[in-house]
Enzyme design. Sequence first.
Site, PDB file in Angstrom:
ATOM      1  N   TRP A 357       0.842  -1.205   0.000  1.00  0.00           N
ATOM      2  CA  TRP A 357       0.000   0.000   0.000  1.00  0.00           C
ATOM      3  C   TRP A 357       0.876   1.254   0.000  1.00  0.00           C
ATOM      4  O   TRP A 357       0.418   2.348  -0.302  1.00  0.00           O
ATOM      5  CB  TRP A 357      -0.940   0.015   1.216  1.00  0.00           C
ATOM      6  CG  TRP A 357      -0.284   0.281   2.552  1.00  0.00           C
ATOM      7  CD1 TRP A 357       0.705  -0.440   3.129  1.00  0.00           C
ATOM      8  CD2 TRP A 357      -0.574   1.350   3.467  1.00  0.00           C
ATOM      9  NE1 TRP A 357       1.051   0.091   4.352  1.00  0.00           N
ATOM     10  CE2 TRP A 357       0.273   1.190   4.588  1.00  0.00           C
ATOM     11  CE3 TRP A 357      -1.467   2.425   3.455  1.00  0.00           C
ATOM     12  CZ2 TRP A 357       0.270   2.073   5.688  1.00  0.00           C
ATOM     13  CZ3 TRP A 357      -1.473   3.289   4.548  1.00  0.00           C
ATOM     14  CH2 TRP A 357      -0.626   3.109   5.645  1.00  0.00           C
ATOM     15  N   ASP A 358       2.161   1.085   0.310  1.00  0.00           N
ATOM     16  CA  ASP A 358       3.108   2.192   0.307  1.00  0.00           C
ATOM     17  C   ASP A 358       3.028   2.982  -1.003  1.00  0.00           C
ATOM     18  O   ASP A 358       3.147   4.210  -1.018  1.00  0.00           O
ATOM     19  CB  ASP A 358       4.554   1.673   0.426  1.00  0.00           C
ATOM     20  CG  ASP A 358       4.782   0.778   1.626  1.00  0.00           C
ATOM     21  OD1 ASP A 358       3.842   0.112   2.063  1.00  0.00           O
ATOM     22  OD2 ASP A 358       5.930   0.732   2.111  1.00  0.00           O
ATOM     23  N   GLU A 488       0.873  -2.020  13.002  1.00  0.00           N
ATOM     24  CA  GLU A 488       0.960  -3.486  13.041  1.00  0.00           C
ATOM     25  C   GLU A 488       1.329  -4.012  14.423  1.00  0.00           C
ATOM     26  O   GLU A 488       1.482  -5.219  14.603  1.00  0.00           O
ATOM     27  CB  GLU A 488       1.953  -3.976  11.992  1.00  0.00           C
ATOM     28  CG  GLU A 488       1.455  -3.749  10.570  1.00  0.00           C
ATOM     29  CD  GLU A 488       2.472  -4.137   9.506  1.00  0.00           C
ATOM     30  OE1 GLU A 488       3.671  -4.277   9.833  1.00  0.00           O
ATOM     31  OE2 GLU A 488       2.063  -4.280   8.335  1.00  0.00           O
ATOM     32  N   GLN A 602       3.272   3.042  13.905  1.00  0.00           N
ATOM     33  CA  GLN A 602       3.276   4.099  12.881  1.00  0.00           C
ATOM     34  C   GLN A 602       1.914   4.793  12.892  1.00  0.00           C
ATOM     35  O   GLN A 602       0.975   4.284  13.494  1.00  0.00           O
ATOM     36  CB  GLN A 602       3.528   3.488  11.512  1.00  0.00           C
ATOM     37  CG  GLN A 602       2.415   2.589  11.016  1.00  0.00           C
ATOM     38  CD  GLN A 602       2.890   1.601   9.958  1.00  0.00           C
ATOM     39  OE1 GLN A 602       3.316   0.511  10.289  1.00  0.00           O
ATOM     40  NE2 GLN A 602       2.802   1.992   8.702  1.00  0.00           N
TER      41      GLN A 602
HETATM   42  C1  BGC Z   1       4.783  -1.285   7.684  1.00  0.00           C
HETATM   43  C2  BGC Z   1       3.755  -1.370   6.578  1.00  0.00           C
HETATM   44  C3  BGC Z   1       4.458  -1.248   5.249  1.00  0.00           C
HETATM   45  C4  BGC Z   1       5.585  -2.267   5.122  1.00  0.00           C
HETATM   46  C5  BGC Z   1       6.408  -2.068   3.878  1.00  0.00           C
HETATM   47  C6  BGC Z   1       5.840  -2.364   7.461  1.00  0.00           C
HETATM   48  O1  BGC Z   1       6.822  -2.275   8.442  1.00  0.00           O
HETATM   49  O2  BGC Z   1       4.175  -1.490   8.930  1.00  0.00           O
HETATM   50  O3  BGC Z   1       2.823  -0.323   6.721  1.00  0.00           O
HETATM   51  O4  BGC Z   1       3.550  -1.443   4.219  1.00  0.00           O
HETATM   52  O5  BGC Z   1       6.458  -2.138   6.213  1.00  0.00           O
HETATM   53  O6  BGC Z   1       6.987  -0.801   3.861  1.00  0.00           O
END
Ligand code: BGC
Length: 770
Positions: A357-358, A488, A602
């Site tokens: 989703w980044d 997360e 985050q």
């Molecule tokens: C973050 C996610 C992100 C992923 C890739 C993870 O550490 O929590 O939001 O999509 O890294 O950058």
Amino acid sequence: MKQYFKIDEWKIIEDGFDPKYNEVAESVFSLGNGRMGQRANFEEAYSGKTLQGNYVAGVYYPDKTRVGWWKNGYPEYFAKVLNAANWIGIDVVIDGEQLDIAKCEVISFNRELNMREGYLKRNFTVRTALGKEVQVEAIRFCSMVDDECGAIKYTITPLNLEGKVSLTPYIDGDVVNKDSNYDEKFWDEVSKQTDNDTACVQLRTKKTGFEVATAMKVTVLLDGSPVHFKSEAVLKEKYAAVQITLDAKQGQPISLIKYATNVSSQNYPAEELVSKAHERLNTIASKGFDKMLEEQAAVWAEKWKHNDIVIEGDAAAQQGIRFNIFQLNQTYTGEDDRLNIGPKGFTGEKYGGSTYWDTEAYCVPFYLATAEQKVARNLLLYRYKQLGKAIENAKLLGFKDGAALYPMVTMDGTECHNEWEITFEEIHRNGAIAYAIYDYVRYTGDESYLADYGLEVLIAISRFWAQRVNWSESRERYVMLGVTGPNEYENNVNNNWYTSTIAVWCMKYTLEVIGKVQQADSTKYQALADKIGFNEESESAKFSDIIAKMYFPKDDKLGIFLQQDGYLDKEQILVKDLPATDRPLVQKWSWDRILRSVFIKQADVLQGLYFFEDDYDLETIRRNYDFYEPRTVHESSLSPCVHSILAAKLGDVERAYQFYLRTSRLDIDDYNNDTEDGCHITSMAGTWMSVVQGFGGMRVKDGQLHFNPLLPAEWKALSFQIGFRGALLNIRITKEAVIINATGGQLNILVNNQEVTVEPGTELNIARLK
Ligand code: BGC
């Protein structure tokens, strides 16, 4: 946080060699050109700690999922960008002794990434165990002009010896992925061959059947003049090299120029790859190294013209932003709509080079403002083309009737992340994909995208949300159970405010777009409704009902939105009270302790307030910011940028500045102690946003650009470029004024809410509000 690299406005500099930082340096000095890239491994042998990495965009391997306990719905595999053939290697043997810095006394060492011109240069002088002293200069780059090619000029000067020096440039496909689930090698050999000055290895990926031919052509210079040489072929499994032995004289530089190429079956028939590779090599070798380097500098000069951000008076901040912009341009050029932006780009294996989703939440705004419109459009089309697979993916989990759940991680549209709490529950990614459509249309005004592609995606996503919520009799509201928000460090929570908010927004936006498309082109609308079996009456009514009756957790006493149900039951401790030795939590605490704690990885509620700022008054944003930020550990690279933008919006320029430094120097200073795995490429676009949207205060509203600038006390001035609807604006913010120059078309924009007209060729100078 480390301060290992020297500060310079246009370069990243490593002065002296510390093997402890070698893997961090390998990430930071990575090179790429959108089509291929690599970590900054040494050309000569190195027996110290290193992570070998060469990557070819779009070439991946489906590594069979490895989990402790299989659950229905898990994807079969995790797609991984492959460590591809090493084309940079040059074995150096001096009078029978192999050159290996790990085994030498390092007299001097200097490495520089030249971001202005796009190359990496390394100089070192060493004394070998047997006392031989040599000086080496190595320059290399991945060509932005011939994007399947790279080149190296490796010069070795013996300082205290006469004797034999042998140089063995090679192509080595016998490589492994560090993150291989079953310690398998992912490549099979198809063919290999050498000639006096060339070598080529063609490999095929297991399962996916991608073929890549990696080839080299070498020339040798003595004292700067080309010499004829007779080499010996060295052939091993997946390896081809030529060994060149020369008489070395004290003080006489020997240069080896290695031209290299990667050509892949994504672009040519497999049986033509070897001849294509040689064609490429002949083209670049006849140009010559110096000419290639000159062309490289010219392409970068052009890129900087559109992309550069200039921060006056703060070299660390300047270096940070240029590094971020440089890496983004090295990773994705938008030339090929099959490609996307992996969170580590070409700098490491972690996150498998896949799409997250980044891309939609962080990268699209950068490409919208700094590249041609087709680049952001290609990113959107990438998802459009994967809609069928997103529908399949949702079906696998029990959804129906054209509901789509885009994957959390993907290469080709198939989900390939395999932790249930993320794969099944981190569904907010669907929202970001819809948001990017909104962002693109709002920025470009290209409403035809909605009828042609956007609406189909929006309806499928809204259908998913409509099935994912359920009616709660006890609350008399719709609820969303069992989700993982952007944070997360919480899993399987009920009513994550961010996810519910973006879900409802998606449905609202879908209804709005249905209206727009119907009005603009009712035939097209009807054709789409027929194609996807959209029952406007019942489905729109369902969306509207959910919009009206969704449950959002909040706390009236504190005046905040709750990250999820029960968040306030947690022990309320703050990050500032955590001992430094406990950080980063993910490396120091058990997962159980993290999950039960109040600590946030985050932006979560704050991500929603960032996306939908116009729906909330400033005081609401402030209360939530003041509550959540002190509980946030920012252990995702995606976090500091959003906080920087919000702090700027709240007028807290000092906090915005601190978060800016953290986001822009995240990898250079290795804030999260994980740069050795690779650089955080996608968050680099967030860094760009923190400058342009944060300090520049740029927004697009009703088709117009707005700026509400703010300048950190440490900066004399800030300038950036923005491409918008045919015009290219240069905005310069000083303590006293906002100065705007434009090329292209005329635009009406708003600066501090005052409308002004920008005309090409006429400088606007607007006094700053005190
Ligand atoms: C973050 C996610 C992100 C992923 C890739 C993870 O550490 O929590 O939001 O999509 O890294 O950058």
